[in-house]
Design a protein around this motif. Sequence first.
Motif, PDB file in Angstrom:
ATOM      1  N   ARG A  13     -22.076  47.881   7.321  1.00  0.00           N
ATOM      2  CA  ARG A  13     -21.961  46.437   7.507  1.00  0.00           C
ATOM      3  C   ARG A  13     -23.245  45.783   8.023  1.00  0.00           C
ATOM      4  O   ARG A  13     -23.654  44.748   7.508  1.00  0.00           O
ATOM      5  CB  ARG A  13     -20.801  46.129   8.450  1.00  0.00           C
ATOM      6  N   ALA A  14     -23.900  46.350   9.006  1.00  0.00           N
ATOM      7  CA  ALA A  14     -25.112  45.734   9.571  1.00  0.00           C
ATOM      8  C   ALA A  14     -26.205  45.604   8.511  1.00  0.00           C
ATOM      9  O   ALA A  14     -26.878  44.570   8.431  1.00  0.00           O
ATOM     10  CB  ALA A  14     -25.610  46.543  10.760  1.00  0.00           C
ATOM     11  N   LYS A  15     -26.383  46.622   7.687  1.00  0.00           N
ATOM     12  CA  LYS A  15     -27.399  46.561   6.630  1.00  0.00           C
ATOM     13  C   LYS A  15     -27.053  45.502   5.590  1.00  0.00           C
ATOM     14  O   LYS A  15     -27.924  44.770   5.120  1.00  0.00           O
ATOM     15  CB  LYS A  15     -27.549  47.921   5.951  1.00  0.00           C
ATOM     16  N   VAL A  16     -25.785  45.426   5.202  1.00  0.00           N
ATOM     17  CA  VAL A  16     -25.375  44.432   4.211  1.00  0.00           C
ATOM     18  C   VAL A  16     -25.509  43.024   4.789  1.00  0.00           C
ATOM     19  O   VAL A  16     -25.961  42.107   4.102  1.00  0.00           O
ATOM     20  CB  VAL A  16     -23.944  44.709   3.706  1.00  0.00           C
ATOM     21  N   GLU A  17     -25.155  42.841   6.040  1.00  0.00           N
ATOM     22  CA  GLU A  17     -25.329  41.524   6.675  1.00  0.00           C
ATOM     23  C   GLU A  17     -26.803  41.133   6.700  1.00  0.00           C
ATOM     24  O   GLU A  17     -27.143  39.974   6.482  1.00  0.00           O
ATOM     25  CB  GLU A  17     -24.749  41.523   8.082  1.00  0.00           C
ATOM     26  N   GLN A  18     -27.683  42.093   6.929  1.00  0.00           N
ATOM     27  CA  GLN A  18     -29.114  41.821   6.895  1.00  0.00           C
ATOM     28  C   GLN A  18     -29.531  41.398   5.489  1.00  0.00           C
ATOM     29  O   GLN A  18     -30.294  40.448   5.314  1.00  0.00           O
ATOM     30  CB  GLN A  18     -29.909  43.050   7.324  1.00  0.00           C
ATOM     31  N   ALA A  19     -29.039  42.088   4.478  1.00  0.00           N
ATOM     32  CA  ALA A  19     -29.352  41.737   3.091  1.00  0.00           C
ATOM     33  C   ALA A  19     -28.888  40.319   2.773  1.00  0.00           C
ATOM     34  O   ALA A  19     -29.606  39.557   2.118  1.00  0.00           O
ATOM     35  CB  ALA A  19     -28.696  42.740   2.139  1.00  0.00           C
ATOM     36  N   VAL A  20     -27.694  39.958   3.242  1.00  0.00           N
ATOM     37  CA  VAL A  20     -27.170  38.603   3.018  1.00  0.00           C
ATOM     38  C   VAL A  20     -28.088  37.574   3.674  1.00  0.00           C
ATOM     39  O   VAL A  20     -28.452  36.564   3.065  1.00  0.00           O
ATOM     40  CB  VAL A  20     -25.722  38.478   3.549  1.00  0.00           C
ATOM     41  N   ARG A  21     -28.479  37.824   4.910  1.00  0.00           N
ATOM     42  CA  ARG A  21     -29.352  36.889   5.643  1.00  0.00           C
ATOM     43  C   ARG A  21     -30.721  36.747   4.995  1.00  0.00           C
ATOM     44  O   ARG A  21     -31.284  35.656   4.958  1.00  0.00           O
ATOM     45  CB  ARG A  21     -29.553  37.366   7.081  1.00  0.00           C
ATOM     46  N   GLU A  22     -31.267  37.845   4.489  1.00  0.00           N
ATOM     47  CA  GLU A  22     -32.631  37.840   3.976  1.00  0.00           C
ATOM     48  C   GLU A  22     -32.751  37.435   2.510  1.00  0.00           C
ATOM     49  O   GLU A  22     -33.872  37.234   2.029  1.00  0.00           O
ATOM     50  CB  GLU A  22     -33.262  39.213   4.174  1.00  0.00           C
TER      51      GLU A  22
END
Length: 64
Positions: free
Chosen positions: A44-53
């Motif tokens: 989840r943390a990596k995917v949330e980062q991808a969404v933000r970036e």
Amino acid sequence: MKIVVDWDRCEANGVCVRAAPEAFSLDEKDQLSVLVENVTPGLRAKVEQAVRECPRQALALSED
């Protein structure tokens, strides 16, 4: 939790792949693929980062 891609916005520039290579990939024609059906807590943390970036804001997360 699922990954939602707005395909009209996606430019397949690879920012999401660098942030979460377990969840996204680009093929030889620079077409984006989502590799996971459901986002696990460990990812989840990596995917949330991808969404933000995402520079085109083409990614989102859905509770469905």
